[in-house]
Design a protein around this motif. Structure first.
Motif, short mmCIF file in Angstrom:
data_model
loop_
_atom_site.label_atom_id
_atom_site.label_comp_id
_atom_site.label_asym_id
_atom_site.label_seq_id
_atom_site.Cartn_x
_atom_site.Cartn_y
_atom_site.Cartn_z
N ILE A 75 0.85 -1.19 0.00
CA ILE A 75 0.00 0.00 0.00
C ILE A 75 0.89 1.24 0.00
O ILE A 75 1.86 1.33 0.74
CB ILE A 75 -0.94 0.02 1.22
CG1 ILE A 75 -1.88 -1.17 1.18
CG2 ILE A 75 -1.71 1.34 1.28
CD1 ILE A 75 -2.72 -1.33 2.43
N GLN A 76 0.53 2.18 -0.86
CA GLN A 76 1.27 3.43 -0.97
C GLN A 76 0.26 4.56 -0.78
O GLN A 76 -0.77 4.58 -1.47
CB GLN A 76 1.89 3.47 -2.36
CG GLN A 76 2.72 4.66 -2.69
CD GLN A 76 3.36 4.47 -4.06
OE1 GLN A 76 4.31 3.73 -4.20
NE2 GLN A 76 2.81 5.12 -5.07
N THR A 77 0.49 5.46 0.13
CA THR A 77 -0.44 6.55 0.40
C THR A 77 0.12 7.87 -0.12
O THR A 77 1.32 8.03 -0.29
CB THR A 77 -0.75 6.69 1.90
OG1 THR A 77 0.46 7.02 2.58
CG2 THR A 77 -1.34 5.41 2.46
N GLY A 78 -0.77 8.80 -0.36
CA GLY A 78 -0.40 10.14 -0.78
C GLY A 78 -1.53 11.09 -0.46
O GLY A 78 -2.57 10.69 0.05
N SER A 79 -1.31 12.36 -0.75
CA SER A 79 -2.37 13.34 -0.53
C SER A 79 -2.22 14.47 -1.53
O SER A 79 -1.15 14.69 -2.10
CB SER A 79 -2.32 13.88 0.90
OG SER A 79 -1.10 14.56 1.13
N TYR A 80 -3.32 15.17 -1.74
CA TYR A 80 -3.35 16.34 -2.62
C TYR A 80 -4.49 17.22 -2.16
O TYR A 80 -5.34 16.82 -1.37
CB TYR A 80 -3.50 15.94 -4.09
CG TYR A 80 -4.82 15.28 -4.43
CD1 TYR A 80 -5.88 16.03 -4.92
CD2 TYR A 80 -5.00 13.91 -4.26
CE1 TYR A 80 -7.09 15.44 -5.23
CE2 TYR A 80 -6.21 13.31 -4.56
CZ TYR A 80 -7.24 14.08 -5.06
OH TYR A 80 -8.44 13.48 -5.36
N GLU A 81 -4.48 18.46 -2.65
CA GLU A 81 -5.54 19.39 -2.30
C GLU A 81 -6.28 19.82 -3.56
O GLU A 81 -5.67 20.16 -4.57
CB GLU A 81 -4.96 20.62 -1.59
CG GLU A 81 -6.01 21.46 -0.93
CD GLU A 81 -5.41 22.52 -0.04
OE1 GLU A 81 -5.89 23.67 -0.14
OE2 GLU A 81 -4.49 22.22 0.73
N ARG A 82 -7.62 19.76 -3.51
CA ARG A 82 -8.46 20.18 -4.63
C ARG A 82 -9.58 21.05 -4.08
O ARG A 82 -10.30 20.63 -3.18
CB ARG A 82 -9.03 18.98 -5.38
CG ARG A 82 -9.89 19.41 -6.57
CD ARG A 82 -10.57 18.28 -7.27
NE ARG A 82 -9.56 17.51 -8.01
CZ ARG A 82 -9.78 16.29 -8.48
NH1 ARG A 82 -10.93 15.69 -8.26
NH2 ARG A 82 -8.84 15.67 -9.13
#
Length: 132
Positions: A75-82
Motif C-alpha cells: 500500500i502506498q499513500t499520498g495526498s493532494y488538495e483540490r
C-alpha cells in the motif's frame, strides 16, 4: 509489514506514462469481489494499482479491460488538495502482476500456445530498477 495480495479484473485498459527521468509507469484499477455481504448481494472494491518500468510495459502490452490478474505489492499513500479540500490517496504499488485470464471470459489462446508465446516475451523486473 506492508504486503498486499489481490485477485481481480481490470475495470479499464491500463494507462501508461513516462516520467522526465525516463522511468515508465502504468496505472489501472481492479474490481476485487468481497467475500462477505450482509444483504446477500455481491459487492466489489475498486483498487488502484501502479506498476513501474518493465512490469508497466508488460501490463500495457498484455492487459485490457476485463483481464483477470493476481497482484502482489504494498500500500502506498499520498495526498493532494483540490478546491481547498485535502484528499488522501491509496494505491497498490505492484511488485508482481500475474496474468490469470484474458478479457474474453478466461478463454486461453490455442489452449496454452498463445500464453506460452506471450510469457516468453515478458521482461524480468529487478528491484534495483525501481525508482524508489
Amino acid at each position: 509489514m506492508n504486503k498486499v495480495f489481490l485477485i481481480g479484473r481490470l475495470t479499464q485498459d491500463p494507462q501508461a506514462s513516462t516520467l522526465d527521468s525516463g522511468h515508465s509507469y502504468c496505472r489501472f484499477s481492479i474490481a476485487v469481489n468481497r467475500s462477505y455481504s450482509r444483504d446477500g448481494e455481491n459487492r466489489a472494491d475498486f483498487i488502484n494499482i501502479i506498476t513501474w518500468d518493465a512490469l508497466a510495459q508488460n501490463c500495457v502490452k498484455y492487459l485490457v479491460k476485463g483481464s483477470q490478474v493476481a497482484v502482489t505489492g504494498s500500500i502506498q499513500t499520498g495526498s493532494y488538495e483540490r478546491d481547498g479540500v485535502k484528499r488522501q490517496t491509496f494505491d497498490i504499488r505492484a511488485d508482481q502482476v500475474e496474468f490469470l485470464s484474458r478479457a474474453n471470459g478466461g478463454a486461453q489462446q490455442g489452449a496454452q500456445g498463445g500464453r506460452d508465446q506471450a510469457m516468453d516475451e515478458l521482461k524480468e523486473v529487478d528491484d534495483d530498477d525501481m525508482p524508489f
